[in-house]
Write an enzyme that holds these catalytic residues in place. Structure first.
Site, PDB file in Angstrom:
ATOM      1  CG  HIS A  73      -2.150  -0.807   1.030  1.00 20.50           C
ATOM      2  ND1 HIS A  73      -3.365  -0.475   1.565  1.00 20.50           N
ATOM      3  CD2 HIS A  73      -2.355  -1.937   0.319  1.00 20.50           C
ATOM      4  CE1 HIS A  73      -4.257  -1.371   1.197  1.00 20.50           C
ATOM      5  NE2 HIS A  73      -3.684  -2.280   0.454  1.00 20.50           N
ATOM      6  CE1 TYR A 202      -5.425   4.064   8.362  1.00 21.05           C
ATOM      7  CE2 TYR A 202      -5.956   4.158  10.696  1.00 21.05           C
ATOM      8  CZ  TYR A 202      -5.228   3.615   9.662  1.00 21.05           C
ATOM      9  OH  TYR A 202      -4.308   2.624   9.921  1.00 21.05           O
ATOM     10  N   PRO A 296      -4.586   1.024  18.780  1.00 18.88           N
ATOM     11  CG  PRO A 296      -6.430  -0.259  18.180  1.00 18.88           C
ATOM     12  CD  PRO A 296      -5.840   0.482  19.322  1.00 18.88           C
ATOM     13  CE  LYS A 300       3.892   3.576  13.437  1.00 26.82           C
ATOM     14  NZ  LYS A 300       3.863   2.847  12.192  1.00 26.82           N
ATOM     15  CE1 TYR A 388      -1.472   4.048   9.294  1.00 28.65           C
ATOM     16  CE2 TYR A 388      -0.237   3.106   7.467  1.00 28.65           C
ATOM     17  CZ  TYR A 388      -1.345   3.100   8.301  1.00 28.65           C
ATOM     18  OH  TYR A 388      -2.309   2.137   8.134  1.00 28.65           O
TER      19      TYR A 388
HETATM   20  P1  FAD Z   1       1.272 -11.181  21.726  1.00 20.63           P
HETATM   21  O1  FAD Z   1       0.827 -11.248  20.327  1.00 20.63           O
HETATM   22  O2  FAD Z   1       0.277 -10.829  22.771  1.00 20.63           O
HETATM   23  O3  FAD Z   1       1.893 -12.601  22.060  1.00 20.63           O
HETATM   24  C1  FAD Z   1       2.176 -12.994  23.374  1.00 20.63           C
HETATM   25  C2  FAD Z   1       2.171 -14.492  23.436  1.00 20.63           C
HETATM   26  O4  FAD Z   1       2.548 -14.908  24.740  1.00 20.63           O
HETATM   27  C3  FAD Z   1       0.788 -15.064  23.192  1.00 20.63           C
HETATM   28  O5  FAD Z   1       0.849 -16.039  22.192  1.00 20.63           O
HETATM   29  C4  FAD Z   1       0.375 -15.620  24.529  1.00 20.63           C
HETATM   30  O6  FAD Z   1      -0.473 -16.756  24.411  1.00 20.63           O
HETATM   31  C5  FAD Z   1       1.715 -15.967  25.142  1.00 20.63           C
HETATM   32  N1  FAD Z   1       1.715 -16.011  26.614  1.00 20.63           N
HETATM   33  C6  FAD Z   1       1.090 -15.159  27.475  1.00 20.63           C
HETATM   34  N2  FAD Z   1       1.316 -15.530  28.748  1.00 20.63           N
HETATM   35  C7  FAD Z   1       2.102 -16.641  28.688  1.00 20.63           C
HETATM   36  C8  FAD Z   1       2.642 -17.498  29.669  1.00 20.63           C
HETATM   37  N3  FAD Z   1       2.432 -17.300  30.991  1.00 20.63           N
HETATM   38  N4  FAD Z   1       3.386 -18.541  29.279  1.00 20.63           N
HETATM   39  C9  FAD Z   1       3.614 -18.773  27.952  1.00 20.63           C
HETATM   40  N5  FAD Z   1       3.103 -17.979  26.963  1.00 20.63           N
HETATM   41  C10 FAD Z   1       2.362 -16.931  27.344  1.00 20.63           C
HETATM   42  N6  FAD Z   1      -2.061  -3.890  16.520  1.00 20.63           N
HETATM   43  C11 FAD Z   1      -2.253  -3.238  15.392  1.00 20.63           C
HETATM   44  O7  FAD Z   1      -1.293  -2.642  14.887  1.00 20.63           O
HETATM   45  N7  FAD Z   1      -3.488  -3.238  14.800  1.00 20.63           N
HETATM   46  C12 FAD Z   1      -4.565  -3.931  15.335  1.00 20.63           C
HETATM   47  O8  FAD Z   1      -5.662  -3.923  14.793  1.00 20.63           O
HETATM   48  C13 FAD Z   1      -4.389  -4.606  16.526  1.00 20.63           C
HETATM   49  N8  FAD Z   1      -5.420  -5.289  17.106  1.00 20.63           N
HETATM   50  C14 FAD Z   1      -5.209  -5.912  18.296  1.00 20.63           C
HETATM   51  C15 FAD Z   1      -6.246  -6.598  18.949  1.00 20.63           C
HETATM   52  C16 FAD Z   1      -6.052  -7.209  20.195  1.00 20.63           C
HETATM   53  C17 FAD Z   1      -7.212  -7.932  20.875  1.00 20.63           C
HETATM   54  C18 FAD Z   1      -4.782  -7.143  20.808  1.00 20.63           C
HETATM   55  C19 FAD Z   1      -4.535  -7.777  22.168  1.00 20.63           C
HETATM   56  C20 FAD Z   1      -3.738  -6.485  20.143  1.00 20.63           C
HETATM   57  C21 FAD Z   1      -3.941  -5.872  18.905  1.00 20.63           C
HETATM   58  N9  FAD Z   1      -2.909  -5.208  18.225  1.00 20.63           N
HETATM   59  C22 FAD Z   1      -3.101  -4.562  17.089  1.00 20.63           C
HETATM   60  C23 FAD Z   1      -1.573  -5.192  18.737  1.00 20.63           C
HETATM   61  C24 FAD Z   1      -0.697  -6.290  18.117  1.00 20.63           C
HETATM   62  O9  FAD Z   1      -1.475  -7.391  17.745  1.00 20.63           O
HETATM   63  C25 FAD Z   1       0.311  -6.622  19.196  1.00 20.63           C
HETATM   64  O10 FAD Z   1       1.090  -5.464  19.407  1.00 20.63           O
HETATM   65  C26 FAD Z   1       1.188  -7.830  18.843  1.00 20.63           C
HETATM   66  O11 FAD Z   1       0.433  -9.001  18.887  1.00 20.63           O
HETATM   67  C27 FAD Z   1       2.342  -7.911  19.840  1.00 20.63           C
HETATM   68  O12 FAD Z   1       3.013  -9.110  19.681  1.00 20.63           O
HETATM   69  P2  FAD Z   1       3.685  -9.812  20.917  1.00 20.63           P
HETATM   70  O13 FAD Z   1       4.323 -11.030  20.370  1.00 20.63           O
HETATM   71  O14 FAD Z   1       4.495  -8.838  21.679  1.00 20.63           O
HETATM   72  O15 FAD Z   1       2.482 -10.182  21.911  1.00 20.63           O
HETATM   73  C1  DHB Z   2      -5.544  -2.700  10.764  1.00 18.04           C
HETATM   74  C2  DHB Z   2      -5.511  -2.435  12.096  1.00 18.04           C
HETATM   75  C3  DHB Z   2      -5.133  -1.173  12.521  1.00 18.04           C
HETATM   76  O1  DHB Z   2      -5.086  -0.887  13.828  1.00 18.04           O
HETATM   77  C4  DHB Z   2      -4.808  -0.186  11.617  1.00 18.04           C
HETATM   78  O2  DHB Z   2      -4.473   1.046  12.063  1.00 18.04           O
HETATM   79  C5  DHB Z   2      -4.838  -0.467  10.286  1.00 18.04           C
HETATM   80  C6  DHB Z   2      -5.211  -1.740   9.851  1.00 18.04           C
HETATM   81  C7  DHB Z   2      -5.941  -4.056  10.306  1.00 18.04           C
HETATM   82  O3  DHB Z   2      -6.252  -4.900  11.157  1.00 18.04           O
HETATM   83  O4  DHB Z   2      -5.994  -4.289   9.089  1.00 18.04           O
END
Ligand code: FAD
Ligand code: DHB
Length: 395
Positions: A73, A202, A296, A300, A388
């Site tokens: 994009h 957006y 979100p 980021k 962004y």
């Molecule tokens: P996570 O993806 O949370 O991974 C952590 C992992 O650790 C998980 O698999 C979990 O099961 C595991 N874990 C937890 N506790 C334990 C334990 N005690 N023992 C072993 N394993 C454990 N970002 C965007 O940019 N756009 C979005 O639309 C967006 N939507 C989101 C929606 C939700 C519901 C959430 C929670 C986050 C969202 N985010 C979004 C943020 C983005 O998805 C996260 O920043 C990203 O997943 C971070 O990755 P991570 O690996 O740090 O953490």
């Molecule tokens: C998506 C999520 C976001 O938070 C965003 O800013 C843009 C796209 C997505 O899930 O596609």
């Protein structure tokens, strides 16, 4: 009792990418993931990869399907005051863009690679504690299939997300928590319907924020600002589509409606801003959501998680090659600079595009003035576009 060089708590995008980067650097690791593989691969979350994340996935050998199926994009559309304005990323940033490729797919690709030739990746392994951060050999206690086990490590990295346990290895009197909650949530929807437009939209509207994103040419990912505490069951498919039609409406095209299709999932996502400092205590490091959460709106979260582990993998590789802990010592400060930039940008996007329930008409005029500024000033547009598409990683 097992031993590994780097014990990784959590097999989300941060933990999985770290394991891959370490494998490529010849450093062994063990990943302990609480959930089962199917759950981790289906968890609907982010969708936008910054250029630096895309390049890192490619360099890690995890870019093949992303390059075939991801959608590059080169801009986004802002809608406000029932008008649309496109921001062209390459011309505003000296050539940068983003990639639409869902977090679920990144995770599937990384899991497949790790299981094919990486170190152990254990599913259904619940880490219960991380001890001995200040010793030479920190210890991870975990339970898998009802059996308590111990993993000793040279280093432990907490990639266990916001609800994980590794943060507790940093004593309360050492860590500082910065936090802000937001007075609204998102209703996140997946629908079998073609994307609204060929780029993300957006939208600021007098009924609140809406975001139209996509997963493929036939699947839309849609978000609506909703009050905190909203029950998704109160949002029928018809109500969702009607609300999107209203919030995305344009004066120049009054009869315009979204192409509707079955809603296949919907969930309410609360919003939080959170930073824990420092991101390192002794031989324990925090990465990704374990250390910081952004709302979100700026897309980021996933990208910050990737940036942390890229910095950490380089630091561990330097330590392995030279014995120098210099980059490990710099890890927390290096990451926090980027984290706070993303916190600021995400708060800015959130506050500029959403309607606070306590918002006055004056506040709304300020938001519209800011959006107008972005739409008419290349300087203001470039500021948004640079943030962004993502700042370059530190060398
Ligand atoms: P996570 O993806 O949370 O991974 C952590 C992992 O650790 C998980 O698999 C979990 O099961 C595991 N874990 C937890 N506790 C334990 C334990 N005690 N023992 C072993 N394993 C454990 N970002 C965007 O940019 N756009 C979005 O639309 C967006 N939507 C989101 C929606 C939700 C519901 C959430 C929670 C986050 C969202 N985010 C979004 C943020 C983005 O998805 C996260 O920043 C990203 O997943 C971070 O990755 P991570 O690996 O740090 O953490
Ligand atoms: C998506 C999520 C976001 O938070 C965003 O800013 C843009 C796209 C997505 O899930 O596609």
């Amino acid at each position: 009792m097992m031993h590994t060089t780097v014990g990784i708590v959590g097999g989300g995008p941060a933990g999985l990418l770290l394991a891959r980067l370490l494998h490529n650097a010849g450093i062994d690791s063990v990943v302990l993931e609480l959930r089962d593989r199917a759950y981790v691969e289906q968890r609907q979350r982010a969708g936008i990869l910054e250029q630096a994340t895309v390049e890192a996935l490619r360099a890690a050998g995890a870019g093949e399907r992303m390059d075939a199926e991801g959608i590059p994009h080169h801009g986004i559309e802002l809608r406000f005051g029932r008008r649309s304005h496109r921001l062209d990323f390459p011309s505003l940033t000296g050539g940068r863009s983003v990639m639409v490729y869902a977090q679920t797919e990144v995770v599937k690709d990384l899991i497949a690679l790790q299981l094919a030739d990486g170190g152990p990746l254990l599913f259904g392994a619940e880490v219960t504690s991380v001890e001995g951060a200040q010793s030479d050999s920190p210890v991870v206690e975990f339970v898998q299939e009802g059996r308590a086990q111990t993993l000793t490590c040279d280093y432990v990295v907490g990639c266990d997300g916001f609800h994980g346990v590794t943060r507790d290895a940093v004593p309360e009197d050492v860590r500082t928590t910065y936090e802000r909650t937001h007075p609204y949530s998102w209703l996140g929807v997946l629908a079998e319907a073609p994307p609204v437009y060929d780029e993300l939209v957006y939208a600021h509207s007098d009924r609140g924020f809406a975001l139209a994103s996509m997963r493929s040419p036939t699947v839309s990912r849609l978000y609506l600002q909703v009050p905190n505490g909203t029950d998704p069951a109160d949002w029928s498919a018809e109500r969702i589509w009607d609300e999107l039609d209203t919030r995305l409406a344009l004066d120049r095209d009054p009869g315009w409606k979204l192409e509707r299709g079955p809603v296949t999932s919907k969930a309410v996502l609360p919003m939080r801003s959170h930073v824990t400092e420092p991101m390192r205590y002794g031989r324990v490091f925090l990465a990704g959501d374990a250390a910081h959460i952004v709302p979100p709106t700026g897309a980021k979260g996933l990208n910050l998680a990737a940036a942390d582990v890229i910095v950490l993998a380089r630091a561990l590789a330097r330590w392995r090659e030279t014995g120098s802990a210099e980059l490990l010592d710099a890890y927390s400060d290096t990451c926090l600079r980027r984290v706070w930039r993303a916190e600021h940008f995400s708060s800015f996007m959130t506050a500029t595009l959403h309607t606070d329930p306590a918002q006055s008409p004056f506040d709304t005029r300020l938001q519209l003035s800011q959006l107008e500024r972005i739409a008419t000033s290349p300087h203001a547009a470039a500021e948004l576009a640079e943030n962004y598409t993502g700042l370059p990683l530190p060398r």
